[in-house]
Scaffold this motif. Structure first.
Motif, short mmCIF file in Angstrom:
data_model
loop_
_atom_site.label_atom_id
_atom_site.label_comp_id
_atom_site.label_asym_id
_atom_site.label_seq_id
_atom_site.Cartn_x
_atom_site.Cartn_y
_atom_site.Cartn_z
N ASP A 86 3.63 1.28 -1.86
CA ASP A 86 4.15 1.91 -3.08
C ASP A 86 4.66 0.87 -4.07
OD1 ASP A 86 3.58 4.46 -2.11
OD2 ASP A 86 5.56 4.71 -1.22
N GLU A 87 5.18 -0.24 -3.56
CA GLU A 87 5.68 -1.30 -4.44
C GLU A 87 4.55 -1.86 -5.29
OE1 GLU A 87 8.90 -4.09 -5.62
OE2 GLU A 87 8.73 -2.02 -4.91
N VAL A 88 3.38 -2.01 -4.70
CA VAL A 88 2.24 -2.57 -5.42
C VAL A 88 1.53 -1.50 -6.25
CG1 VAL A 88 0.00 -3.73 -5.17
CG2 VAL A 88 1.95 -4.43 -3.76
N ALA A 89 1.36 -0.32 -5.70
CA ALA A 89 0.70 0.76 -6.45
C ALA A 89 1.46 1.09 -7.72
CB ALA A 89 0.57 2.00 -5.57
N SER A 90 2.78 0.98 -7.68
CA SER A 90 3.61 1.28 -8.85
C SER A 90 3.62 0.16 -9.87
CB SER A 90 5.05 1.56 -8.41
OG SER A 90 5.65 0.37 -7.91
N GLY A 91 3.18 -1.03 -9.47
CA GLY A 91 3.19 -2.18 -10.37
C GLY A 91 4.46 -3.01 -10.29
N ASN A 92 5.38 -2.66 -9.39
CA ASN A 92 6.60 -3.46 -9.24
C ASN A 92 6.31 -4.82 -8.61
OD1 ASN A 92 8.28 -1.50 -10.35
ND2 ASN A 92 8.63 -0.51 -8.37
N ALA A 93 5.23 -4.91 -7.85
CA ALA A 93 4.72 -6.17 -7.33
C ALA A 93 3.22 -6.16 -7.56
CB ALA A 93 5.05 -6.34 -5.85
N GLN A 94 2.61 -7.34 -7.51
CA GLN A 94 1.19 -7.43 -7.82
C GLN A 94 0.29 -7.32 -6.59
OE1 GLN A 94 3.51 -9.63 -9.62
NE2 GLN A 94 3.34 -7.81 -10.94
N ALA A 95 0.82 -7.65 -5.40
CA ALA A 95 -0.05 -7.66 -4.22
C ALA A 95 0.76 -7.48 -2.95
CB ALA A 95 -0.84 -8.96 -4.15
N TYR A 96 0.09 -6.98 -1.92
CA TYR A 96 0.71 -6.93 -0.59
C TYR A 96 -0.25 -7.53 0.43
CZ TYR A 96 -2.18 -2.72 0.43
OH TYR A 96 -3.22 -1.84 0.62
N HIS A 97 0.31 -8.02 1.52
CA HIS A 97 -0.47 -8.42 2.69
C HIS A 97 -0.01 -7.54 3.83
CE1 HIS A 97 -2.19 -10.85 5.97
NE2 HIS A 97 -3.00 -11.35 5.04
N ALA A 98 -0.94 -6.75 4.38
CA ALA A 98 -0.57 -5.75 5.38
C ALA A 98 -1.81 -5.31 6.13
CB ALA A 98 0.08 -4.54 4.69
N ALA A 99 -1.62 -4.39 7.06
CA ALA A 99 -2.73 -3.72 7.74
C ALA A 99 -2.86 -2.34 7.11
CB ALA A 99 -2.45 -3.61 9.24
N ASP A 100 -4.01 -2.06 6.53
CA ASP A 100 -4.17 -0.83 5.75
C ASP A 100 -4.10 0.44 6.59
OD1 ASP A 100 -4.13 -1.77 3.19
OD2 ASP A 100 -6.22 -1.29 2.72
N TYR A 101 -4.21 0.33 7.91
CA TYR A 101 -4.09 1.56 8.70
C TYR A 101 -2.67 2.12 8.70
CZ TYR A 101 -2.64 -1.16 12.94
OH TYR A 101 -2.01 -1.97 13.85
N TYR A 102 -1.71 1.32 8.22
CA TYR A 102 -0.35 1.84 8.06
C TYR A 102 -0.32 3.00 7.05
CZ TYR A 102 1.57 -2.26 10.51
OH TYR A 102 1.89 -3.23 11.44
N TRP A 103 -1.34 3.08 6.19
CA TRP A 103 -1.34 4.10 5.12
C TRP A 103 -2.21 5.31 5.47
CZ3 TRP A 103 2.04 0.85 4.23
CH2 TRP A 103 1.81 -0.50 3.95
N LYS A 104 -2.53 5.50 6.74
CA LYS A 104 -3.41 6.61 7.10
C LYS A 104 -2.78 7.96 6.75
CE LYS A 104 -2.21 7.68 11.91
NZ LYS A 104 -1.99 9.12 11.72
N GLY A 105 -1.46 8.02 6.62
CA GLY A 105 -0.82 9.26 6.20
C GLY A 105 -1.14 9.60 4.76
N LYS A 106 -1.47 8.60 3.97
CA LYS A 106 -1.88 8.83 2.59
C LYS A 106 -3.35 9.25 2.53
CE LYS A 106 1.46 5.48 0.73
NZ LYS A 106 2.30 6.42 -0.03
N HIS A 107 -4.16 8.65 3.41
CA HIS A 107 -5.57 9.01 3.52
C HIS A 107 -6.09 8.39 4.82
CE1 HIS A 107 -9.84 9.47 2.72
NE2 HIS A 107 -9.58 10.11 1.61
N PRO A 108 -6.71 9.18 5.70
CA PRO A 108 -7.18 8.62 6.98
C PRO A 108 -8.23 7.54 6.82
CG PRO A 108 -8.05 10.84 6.65
CD PRO A 108 -7.00 10.62 5.58
N GLY A 109 -8.90 7.52 5.67
CA GLY A 109 -9.91 6.50 5.45
C GLY A 109 -9.37 5.09 5.51
N PHE A 110 -8.08 4.90 5.20
CA PHE A 110 -7.50 3.55 5.23
C PHE A 110 -7.59 2.93 6.62
CE2 PHE A 110 -5.17 4.65 1.22
CZ PHE A 110 -5.58 3.56 0.48
N ALA A 111 -7.53 3.76 7.66
CA ALA A 111 -7.55 3.23 9.02
C ALA A 111 -8.81 2.43 9.29
CB ALA A 111 -7.42 4.37 10.02
N TYR A 112 -9.93 2.86 8.73
CA TYR A 112 -11.21 2.20 9.01
C TYR A 112 -11.25 0.77 8.48
CZ TYR A 112 -13.09 6.76 10.38
OH TYR A 112 -13.32 7.96 11.02
N PHE A 113 -10.40 0.46 7.51
CA PHE A 113 -10.45 -0.87 6.91
C PHE A 113 -9.43 -1.82 7.53
CE2 PHE A 113 -12.13 2.20 3.86
CZ PHE A 113 -13.43 1.69 3.77
#
Length: 365
Positions: A86-113
């Motif tokens: 949310d910090e990056v999507a909102s523009g408060n920061a420019q980038a994140y380094h993470a594992a995208d499967y943490y966002w599967k609650g937003k969309h299950p497709g993120f888990a595949y990446f």
């Protein structure tokens, strides 16, 4: 015009031209300075994941000769580990380094990446993402949330996890409180476990206190430094949940789209380099630290038996069906992933898989 006068006049023109160029270029260079705040889900200086993210941040600044000024914040230094999206999507920061499967609650497709149960290894992921439509689907999904992501690290085939009891059948998962994010956690739930998603910095305290009974993280190198051996004796392999865990460098899409093509390419190149570097570093360290866990700390290494793996497979198919039913995009992501798994996986069985089997047989490895 005489030759001497021509040379003199040409010299004046050249000096004047150079001065004009300098006058025009200096403000342009100053205007090109870019501030880039990077937030991550990893603890500061944590081996592999944390140091890889920090290395990527520094590399972007170095490769741009300091024109892109990066500020890196580890988990909790600017926002919580799971708040970076949310910090990056909102523009408060420019980038994140993470594992995208943490966002599967937003969309299950993120888990595949990041990685999914019975998914793709690091080599197979590279083929899918770069040459078989994976990046385009990742772009489509990320754009729905105002993001643009590149692969920026991989941890390879992960271990199955740490348990405070032996796992001899699928029944042993019932009632087990286990830290496992992504679709792998959903598989655990199908088997009767209670999966939770915790950032790396909070796992040890929960395991020691008994708040969770088991956990997966990455592999011997990382797990050694988190000291899981102090709270759980049994270390299982192989993990079905993350056979090739990609890390993501997710950027605010509006910010990224406003960069020049060369700066976009620069960032992509830095991400691709870290993708290779991190995987190499995990491969260089996992074997050594596995020996330390066993020989210095008495860790009991166990392999999941075929019956347990069969139960994983049945549960995974249920999880995939639910993920596909989420949306047309989720279904298209799964279909693309599954096609790559069949195509590339078939080749890997004949190439790397067969070679490893025969090499290790001959050498007694």
């Amino acid at each position: 015009m005489k030759r001497r006068e021509f040379i003199k006049n040409a010299g004046i023109a050249a000096v004047g031209g150079a001065a004009a160029t300098t006058t025009l270029a200096a403000p342009a260079i100053a205007q090109q300075r870019i501030e880039m705040v990077i937030v991550s889900t990893w603890p500061r200086d944590f081996p592999g994941l944390g140091t890889g993210a920090q290395r990527l941040s520094q590399r972007i600044q170095d490769v741009s000769d300091g024109r892109i000024q990066t500020q890196y914040f580890a988990a909790g230094e600017r926002v919580g580990a799971f708040d970076v999206f949310d910090e990056v999507a909102s523009g408060n920061a420019q980038a994140y380094h993470a594992a995208d499967y943490y966002w599967k609650g937003k969309h299950p497709g993120f888990a595949y990446f990041t990685s999914v149960p019975f998914g793709l290894t690091e080599n197979e992921m590279g083929a899918w993402i770069n040459f078989m439509g994976g990046q385009e689907l990742w772009d489509e999904l990320s754009a729905e949330f105002g993001l643009k992501a590149y692969a920026a690290g991989n941890t390879g085939v992960q271990m199955g996890g740490w348990f405070n009891k032996e796992i001899n059948s699928a029944e042993d998962f019932k009632g087990l409180k286990i830290r496992m994010p992504g679709l792998g956690g959903d598989v655990m739930a199908k088997l009767g476990a209670s999966p939770v998603s915790l950032p790396g910095g909070q796992i040890y305290e929960n395991l020691v206190s008994g708040a969770i009974d088991a956990t997966e993280w990455v592999g011997p190198w990382n797990d050694y430094f988190l000291k899981f051996y102090e709270a759980a004796k049994y270390y299982y392999w192989p993990g079905m949940h993350e056979p090739g865990g990609y890390d993501a460098f997710g950027m605010n899409k509006t910010w990224f789209d406003n960069l020049t093509k060369s700066d976009q390419a620069l960032i992509q190149a830095c991400c691709l380099m870290e993708n290779d570097m991190m995987m190499a570093e995990f491969n260089a360290n996992n074997g050594r630290y596995l020996s330390k866990l066993i020989n210095e700390h008495g860790v009991a290494l166990r392999e999941f038996n075929d019956d347990v793996y069969d139960a994983f497979g049945e549960a995974a198919e249920e999880v995939f069906s639910e993920a596909r039913a989420h949306s047309d995009l989720a279904n298209r992501i799964h279909e693309s992933f599954a096609a790559a798994r069949a195509d590339v996986g078939g080749w890997m069985k004949l190439s790397e898989g067969a070679y490893y089997r025969q090499r290790n047989r001959v050498l007694g490895l």
